[in-house]
Design a protein around this motif. Structure first.
Motif, PDB file in Angstrom:
ATOM      1  N   ASN A 132      -0.342  11.975  -8.003  1.00 33.44           N
ATOM      2  CA  ASN A 132       0.863  11.942  -8.829  1.00 33.44           C
ATOM      3  C   ASN A 132       0.849  13.029  -9.892  1.00 33.44           C
ATOM      4  O   ASN A 132       1.884  13.623 -10.220  1.00 33.44           O
ATOM      5  CB  ASN A 132       1.003  10.568  -9.485  1.00 33.44           C
ATOM      6  N   ALA A 133      -0.334  13.301 -10.444  1.00 33.49           N
ATOM      7  CA  ALA A 133      -0.431  14.356 -11.454  1.00 33.49           C
ATOM      8  C   ALA A 133      -0.147  15.724 -10.842  1.00 33.49           C
ATOM      9  O   ALA A 133       0.537  16.565 -11.441  1.00 33.49           O
ATOM     10  CB  ALA A 133      -1.825  14.337 -12.089  1.00 33.49           C
ATOM     11  N   VAL A 134      -0.672  15.942  -9.654  1.00 29.73           N
ATOM     12  CA  VAL A 134      -0.412  17.220  -8.976  1.00 29.73           C
ATOM     13  C   VAL A 134       1.064  17.355  -8.639  1.00 29.73           C
ATOM     14  O   VAL A 134       1.670  18.424  -8.822  1.00 29.73           O
ATOM     15  CB  VAL A 134      -1.283  17.335  -7.712  1.00 29.73           C
ATOM     16  N   LEU A 135       1.677  16.277  -8.156  1.00 30.58           N
ATOM     17  CA  LEU A 135       3.099  16.316  -7.821  1.00 30.58           C
ATOM     18  C   LEU A 135       3.937  16.561  -9.068  1.00 30.58           C
ATOM     19  O   LEU A 135       4.906  17.335  -9.031  1.00 30.58           O
ATOM     20  CB  LEU A 135       3.511  15.010  -7.155  1.00 30.58           C
ATOM     21  N   PHE A 136       3.567  15.921 -10.177  1.00 33.11           N
ATOM     22  CA  PHE A 136       4.295  16.137 -11.429  1.00 33.11           C
ATOM     23  C   PHE A 136       4.182  17.590 -11.879  1.00 33.11           C
ATOM     24  O   PHE A 136       5.167  18.192 -12.341  1.00 33.11           O
ATOM     25  CB  PHE A 136       3.757  15.209 -12.518  1.00 33.11           C
ATOM     26  N   ALA A 137       3.002  18.173 -11.745  1.00 39.73           N
ATOM     27  CA  ALA A 137       2.827  19.578 -12.126  1.00 39.73           C
ATOM     28  C   ALA A 137       3.653  20.504 -11.237  1.00 39.73           C
ATOM     29  O   ALA A 137       4.237  21.490 -11.704  1.00 39.73           O
ATOM     30  CB  ALA A 137       1.349  19.957 -12.056  1.00 39.73           C
ATOM     31  N   MET A 138       3.734  20.166  -9.940  1.00 36.19           N
ATOM     32  CA  MET A 138       4.540  20.976  -9.033  1.00 36.19           C
ATOM     33  C   MET A 138       6.019  20.890  -9.383  1.00 36.19           C
ATOM     34  O   MET A 138       6.729  21.895  -9.389  1.00 36.19           O
ATOM     35  CB  MET A 138       4.304  20.536  -7.590  1.00 36.19           C
TER      36      MET A 138
ATOM     37  N   ASP B 115       4.240  22.297   3.856  1.00 38.22           N
ATOM     38  CA  ASP B 115       5.010  21.395   3.000  1.00 38.22           C
ATOM     39  C   ASP B 115       5.070  19.987   3.576  1.00 38.22           C
ATOM     40  O   ASP B 115       5.014  19.002   2.840  1.00 38.22           O
ATOM     41  CB  ASP B 115       6.427  21.938   2.798  1.00 38.22           C
ATOM     42  N   VAL B 116       5.189  19.888   4.902  1.00 39.33           N
ATOM     43  CA  VAL B 116       5.164  18.565   5.536  1.00 39.33           C
ATOM     44  C   VAL B 116       3.816  17.897   5.319  1.00 39.33           C
ATOM     45  O   VAL B 116       3.737  16.698   5.010  1.00 39.33           O
ATOM     46  CB  VAL B 116       5.499  18.681   7.032  1.00 39.33           C
ATOM     47  N   ALA B 117       2.743  18.661   5.470  1.00 44.14           N
ATOM     48  CA  ALA B 117       1.405  18.094   5.262  1.00 44.14           C
ATOM     49  C   ALA B 117       1.216  17.632   3.820  1.00 44.14           C
ATOM     50  O   ALA B 117       0.668  16.551   3.559  1.00 44.14           O
ATOM     51  CB  ALA B 117       0.340  19.126   5.632  1.00 44.14           C
ATOM     52  N   ALA B 118       1.678  18.444   2.860  1.00 44.76           N
ATOM     53  CA  ALA B 118       1.531  18.065   1.452  1.00 44.76           C
ATOM     54  C   ALA B 118       2.368  16.832   1.129  1.00 44.76           C
ATOM     55  O   ALA B 118       1.891  15.907   0.451  1.00 44.76           O
ATOM     56  CB  ALA B 118       1.943  19.234   0.560  1.00 44.76           C
ATOM     57  N   ALA B 119       3.611  16.795   1.600  1.00 44.72           N
ATOM     58  CA  ALA B 119       4.465  15.640   1.320  1.00 44.72           C
ATOM     59  C   ALA B 119       3.918  14.375   1.968  1.00 44.72           C
ATOM     60  O   ALA B 119       3.971  13.284   1.375  1.00 44.72           O
ATOM     61  CB  ALA B 119       5.885  15.922   1.815  1.00 44.72           C
ATOM     62  N   TYR B 120       3.393  14.485   3.176  1.00 42.66           N
ATOM     63  CA  TYR B 120       2.817  13.320   3.853  1.00 42.66           C
ATOM     64  C   TYR B 120       1.597  12.802   3.102  1.00 42.66           C
ATOM     65  O   TYR B 120       1.399  11.592   2.975  1.00 42.66           O
ATOM     66  CB  TYR B 120       2.452  13.701   5.277  1.00 42.66           C
ATOM     67  N   ALA B 121       0.798  13.728   2.578  1.00 40.19           N
ATOM     68  CA  ALA B 121      -0.374  13.313   1.803  1.00 40.19           C
ATOM     69  C   ALA B 121       0.052  12.607   0.516  1.00 40.19           C
ATOM     70  O   ALA B 121      -0.506  11.565   0.152  1.00 40.19           O
ATOM     71  CB  ALA B 121      -1.248  14.524   1.491  1.00 40.19           C
ATOM     72  N   PHE B 122       1.029  13.165  -0.186  1.00 40.47           N
ATOM     73  CA  PHE B 122       1.488  12.542  -1.423  1.00 40.47           C
ATOM     74  C   PHE B 122       2.099  11.172  -1.172  1.00 40.47           C
ATOM     75  O   PHE B 122       1.924  10.250  -1.974  1.00 40.47           O
ATOM     76  CB  PHE B 122       2.518  13.433  -2.118  1.00 40.47           C
ATOM     77  N   SER B 123       2.818  11.016  -0.063  1.00 42.49           N
ATOM     78  CA  SER B 123       3.558   9.782   0.189  1.00 42.49           C
ATOM     79  C   SER B 123       2.699   8.681   0.786  1.00 42.49           C
ATOM     80  O   SER B 123       2.775   7.526   0.334  1.00 42.49           O
ATOM     81  CB  SER B 123       4.738  10.082   1.125  1.00 42.49           C
ATOM     82  N   LYS B 124       1.878   9.015   1.802  1.00 42.91           N
ATOM     83  CA  LYS B 124       1.185   7.980   2.564  1.00 42.91           C
ATOM     84  C   LYS B 124      -0.321   7.969   2.345  1.00 42.91           C
ATOM     85  O   LYS B 124      -0.931   6.899   2.338  1.00 42.91           O
ATOM     86  CB  LYS B 124       1.482   8.148   4.058  1.00 42.91           C
ATOM     87  N   LEU B 125      -0.935   9.113   2.177  1.00 40.11           N
ATOM     88  CA  LEU B 125      -2.395   9.137   1.999  1.00 40.11           C
ATOM     89  C   LEU B 125      -2.797   8.881   0.567  1.00 40.11           C
ATOM     90  O   LEU B 125      -3.908   8.414   0.309  1.00 40.11           O
ATOM     91  CB  LEU B 125      -2.947  10.489   2.480  1.00 40.11           C
ATOM     92  N   ARG B 126      -1.920   9.246  -0.371  1.00 40.75           N
ATOM     93  CA  ARG B 126      -2.127   8.984  -1.802  1.00 40.75           C
ATOM     94  C   ARG B 126      -3.499   9.435  -2.281  1.00 40.75           C
ATOM     95  O   ARG B 126      -4.362   8.616  -2.604  1.00 40.75           O
ATOM     96  CB  ARG B 126      -1.913   7.502  -2.106  1.00 40.75           C
ATOM     97  N   PRO B 127      -3.740  10.735  -2.367  1.00 33.85           N
ATOM     98  CA  PRO B 127      -5.039  11.235  -2.843  1.00 33.85           C
ATOM     99  C   PRO B 127      -5.220  10.989  -4.335  1.00 33.85           C
ATOM    100  O   PRO B 127      -4.272  10.670  -5.062  1.00 33.85           O
ATOM    101  CB  PRO B 127      -4.965  12.738  -2.533  1.00 33.85           C
ATOM    102  N   VAL B 128      -6.449  11.150  -4.790  1.00 36.71           N
ATOM    103  CA  VAL B 128      -6.757  10.991  -6.210  1.00 36.71           C
ATOM    104  C   VAL B 128      -6.023  12.065  -7.009  1.00 36.71           C
ATOM    105  O   VAL B 128      -5.982  13.237  -6.609  1.00 36.71           O
ATOM    106  CB  VAL B 128      -8.274  11.094  -6.446  1.00 36.71           C
TER     107      VAL B 128
END
Length: 297
Positions: free
Chosen positions: A124-130, A108-121
């Protein structure tokens, strides 16, 4: 003189009213009345459960019920510990809770860090679906999750009656990922940029900079992970059918038809002790973590 003109924080009751003897008396009377009332509302169920375990079999079913036990039967708690095999059930639940905690802190830390700072392609859509999955009742996805755990795709392994059946589904915690992401969003970008200038990669930045300043929110996630596994009943009931690996909730449910009611209540009281102690130790981390990151400086 300058201090006398400093603005005061506006509250429901003004400082002028509190300075008056009548206003101060009314304020503290109402305050302590409400405090005692709310404390009684929240603590009385715990007292009712603990005192119920001290009553005899005849007194526990008496109508009207007694608030204070006529006779104290501590043997009920001894019988609950031995007859219900609470030691094994609690040990199993502790293993499930700690394993879920470890997996959530890593993934969960890895996923949140990726969403917040790495910003993958499409991040936002994946986060919204989650987050949208939080709107789905747990009972709706229980059957497909059970079928997946019974036969993993491609490898066709069964996770039933193993700790993996508890650990792996607990990793998919959209709420914890959202909490972590919100906290990581409050970390200044300049701090991470300075680490990148010094040659730190994303993983080194996460380990050396982000995690040390994220202790409050990590404490909250840890509490949610442990308590979530400890109080869960439906999912362990489906995947833990072997009595030797059952959690405390499932084990007590299975034994509820074979032991007296007062002994069962004593067993329930014992099962609540670890979570209450855990909360009392880490209660400050709850508010500290929930409010951390809510305001950006």
């Amino acid at each position: 003189m300058a201090a006398a003109h400093e603005p005061r924080t506006r509250t429901l009751v003004s400082q002028v009213q509190l300075d008056r003897p009548v206003g101060r008396t009314v304020y503290w009377t109402v305050f302590w009345t409400l405090m005692v009332l709310f404390a009684a509302v929240f603590l009385f169920p715990l007292y009712w459960m603990a005192s119920g375990g001290l009553k005899s079999s005849q007194e526990i079913i008496r109508t009207p019920p007694t608030v204070v036990p006529h006779q104290v039967h501590l043997s009920n708690y001894v019988a609950a510990w031995n007859d219900a095999d609470l030691g094994r059930l609690i040990l199993n639940t502790v293993m499930y809770a700690l394993g879920a905690l470890a997996f959530q802190l890593v993934f969960d830390v890895a996923a949140a860090y990726a969403f917040s700072k790495l910003r993958p392609v499409f991040g936002n859509a994946v986060l919204f679906a989650m987050l949208a999955s939080l709107m789905i009742p747990t009972t709706v996805i229980a059957l497909p999750t059970y079928l997946t755990a019974n036969s993993l795709p491609f490898v066709h392994w069964s996770l039933l009656n193993t700790p993996w059946a508890i650990w792996l589904p607990s990793v998919a915690s959209a709420f914890n990922i959202f909490l972590l992401k919100r906290f990581f969003d409050s970390i200044p970008t300049e701090l991470l940029a300075a680490a990148a200038v010094d040659g730190a990669g994303p993983l080194r930045t996460l380990w050396s900079i982000v995690l040390p300043i994220s202790r409050p929110i990590l404490g909250v996630v840890s509490i949610f992970a442990v308590v979530g596994v400890w109080k869960d009943f439906l999912w362990p009931l489906l995947v833990l059918t072997d009595t030797s690996v059952q959690s405390v909730n499932v084990g007590l449910n299975q034994l509820s038809v074979g032991i007296p009611q007062n002994v069962l209540i004593a067993a329930l009281a014992i099962a609540c002790v670890p979570t209450i102690v855990f909360f009392l130790i880490f209660q400050r981390n709850i508010m500290a973590g929930l409010t951390a990151g809510s305001m950006k400086g």
